[in-house]
Design an enzyme around this catalytic site. Structure first.
Site, PDB file in Angstrom:
ATOM      1  N   GLU A   1      -3.998   7.798  -6.025  1.00 55.07           N
ATOM      2  CA  GLU A   1      -4.080   7.037  -7.277  1.00 55.07           C
ATOM      3  C   GLU A   1      -5.227   7.615  -8.099  1.00 55.07           C
ATOM      4  O   GLU A   1      -6.356   7.631  -7.599  1.00 55.07           O
ATOM      5  CB  GLU A   1      -4.366   5.554  -7.002  1.00 55.07           C
ATOM      6  CG  GLU A   1      -3.161   4.829  -6.442  1.00 55.07           C
ATOM      7  CD  GLU A   1      -3.467   3.426  -5.930  1.00 55.07           C
ATOM      8  OE1 GLU A   1      -4.618   2.966  -6.074  1.00 55.07           O
ATOM      9  OE2 GLU A   1      -2.565   2.801  -5.382  1.00 55.07           O
TER      10      GLU A   1
ATOM     11  N   ARG B   1       0.871  -1.172   0.000  1.00 56.61           N
ATOM     12  CA  ARG B   1       0.000   0.000   0.000  1.00 56.61           C
ATOM     13  C   ARG B   1       0.908   1.223   0.000  1.00 56.61           C
ATOM     14  O   ARG B   1       1.985   1.205   0.607  1.00 56.61           O
ATOM     15  CB  ARG B   1      -0.887   0.036   1.247  1.00 56.61           C
ATOM     16  CG  ARG B   1      -2.017  -0.987   1.237  1.00 56.61           C
ATOM     17  CD  ARG B   1      -3.102  -0.587   0.228  1.00 56.61           C
ATOM     18  NE  ARG B   1      -4.259  -1.456   0.263  1.00 56.61           N
ATOM     19  CZ  ARG B   1      -4.444  -2.504  -0.545  1.00 56.61           C
ATOM     20  NH1 ARG B   1      -3.533  -2.839  -1.441  1.00 56.61           N
ATOM     21  NH2 ARG B   1      -5.549  -3.225  -0.455  1.00 56.61           N
TER      22      ARG B   1
ATOM     23  N   HIS C   1      -2.038  -0.109  -9.741  1.00 54.15           N
ATOM     24  CA  HIS C   1      -2.567  -0.941  -8.646  1.00 54.15           C
ATOM     25  C   HIS C   1      -3.246  -2.190  -9.223  1.00 54.15           C
ATOM     26  O   HIS C   1      -4.448  -2.388  -9.051  1.00 54.15           O
ATOM     27  CB  HIS C   1      -3.564  -0.110  -7.820  1.00 54.15           C
ATOM     28  CG  HIS C   1      -3.862  -0.706  -6.476  1.00 54.15           C
ATOM     29  ND1 HIS C   1      -4.125   0.037  -5.363  1.00 54.15           N
ATOM     30  CD2 HIS C   1      -3.970  -2.000  -6.058  1.00 54.15           C
ATOM     31  CE1 HIS C   1      -4.368  -0.749  -4.327  1.00 54.15           C
ATOM     32  NE2 HIS C   1      -4.278  -1.997  -4.732  1.00 54.15           N
TER      33      HIS C   1
HETATM   34  O1  LIG Z   1      -5.909  -5.687  -1.522  1.00 57.50           O
HETATM   35  C1  LIG Z   1      -6.089  -6.132  -2.669  1.00 57.50           C
HETATM   36  O2  LIG Z   1      -6.651  -7.219  -2.879  1.00 57.50           O
HETATM   37  C2  LIG Z   1      -5.670  -5.347  -3.868  1.00 57.50           C
HETATM   38  O3  LIG Z   1      -4.777  -4.358  -3.529  1.00 57.50           O
HETATM   39  C3  LIG Z   1      -6.867  -4.749  -4.584  1.00 57.50           C
HETATM   40  O4  LIG Z   1      -7.493  -3.800  -3.769  1.00 57.50           O
END
Ligand SMILES: O=C(O)[C@H](O)CO
Length: 327
Positions: free
Chosen positions: A272, A243, A291
């Site tokens: 993002e 993240r 992402h």
């Molecule tokens: O956490 C997750 O599965 C991915 O980052 C998609 O949000």
């Protein structure tokens, strides 16, 4: 889990919204539920509020706030179609005795594939190479020299399912693999021959590549900053598929500008997308992707199925697969 005969009503994001589900997954959801899209709900809350029994989220909408919970008196579960649960207010959900589920396992291989893909792309300067060969305004360049992967050292920060998957793949590349985690994992270590570091700062100077694969928590927030970049080799390539707030983004920019490290790859940024003038968008030694670690058709279909299954279980009052235990 049997599909529910009298389909319950579930609230979820609008298909067109950021982080929402591609249209192809809507039939999967409709096998289980009568879907209320967030945009429709927003326009006429009274019409739906009493009937909604589940909320399916995916990082974006719906934001599960106290106000939303107050509005939905018959809500039984908040089911997130993601590995990460950092977008949920777990204290709030616990205080309301709400069931919560996530999908921590289905997409691990897909995300691990992506982690290695990004490592290879950065090491071999893939975006630059493609541009040179296909963009006729750019000189065709036979001399884009990358970094050798075979025999190099990878530091994995966080040896969860995805981190371990990356370790397995890295061994196929004959890399030496080190890891840092707050919990030592002797079985995984022995299975693929990993080297454990109990201190992140001690691991960093040894690595040619560093990849962060930790959940976002109070402990991991900002764990990669100026001091950590200084500990890396000047030739190091840093990859974040966790993240964005795990990294001090401004300090990463500084480290790249000062050549404290060689390059960075970010599948996640804050925000993002980044605004057009953000320095990270204009650095030749940075690769940014949208992402998309979990984005294979198979993985996303599995995630949607699993999230719906958990949601349906809570509505039926039976054990919820992949329930998040609220502490
Ligand atoms: O956490 C997750 O599965 C991915 O980052 C998609 O949000």
């Amino acid at each position: 889990m049997a599909l529910l005969e009298d389909k319950p009503m579930v609230l979820t994001s609008h298909v067109d919204e950021l982080h929402a589900y591609p249209q192809i997954f809507v039939p999967v959801m409709e096998n289980y539920f009568r879907i209320v899209w967030w945009a429709d709900f927003e326009q006429d809350k009274e019409r739906y509020a009493n009937q909604i029994q589940g909320v399916l989220v995916n990082g974006g909408l719906p934001r599960v706030t106290a106000e939303l919970l107050d509005t939905l008196p018959n809500l039984k579960i908040v089911s997130t179609l993601s590995v990460g649960i950092d977008h949920l207010d777990l204290q709030l959900l616990k205080s309301r005795d709400m069931k919560v589920s996530s999908v921590p396992d289905v997409s691990s291989d897909c995300v691990a594939d992506w982690g290695m893909t990004l490592l290879v792309a950065a090491a071999r300067r893939l975006p630059e190479a493609i541009k040179s060969a296909t963009d006729t305004t750019t000189p065709f360049n036979y001399n884009i020299l990358g970094k050798k992967i075979t025999g190099s050292t990878l530091g994995i920060v966080g040896l969860g399912r995805i981190g371990y998957g990356i370790a397995e793949r890295a061994l196929g590349f004959k890399m030496k693999v080190l890891y840092f985690d707050i919990i030592r994992q002797p079985e995984r270590e022995a299975a693929v021959g990993l080297e454990f570091y109990s201190s992140l700062d001690e691991l960093l100077p040894h690595c040619d590549f560093i990849i962060t694969v930790v959940p976002l928590t109070l402990q991991t927030h900002g764990m990669m900053g100026r001091e950590q970049f200084k500990l890396m080799k000047p030739s190091a390539i840093f990859i974040n598929i966790a993240r964005a707030p795990v990294v001090h983004q401004d300090q990463l920019v500084e480290a790249l500008q000062n050549k404290t490290i060689q390059a960075a790859v970010l599948d996640v940024t804050s925000p993002e997308p980044l605004p057009p003038h953000h320095p990270l968008l204009h650095m030749p030694n940075v690769i940014i992707t949208p992402h998309m670690g979990a984005n294979s058709l198979e993985s996303r279909r599995g995630v949607v199925e699993a999230g719906c299954e958990s949601c349906a279980a809570a509505i039926q009052g039976v054990a919820v697969p992949r329930e998040v235990v609220l502490k």
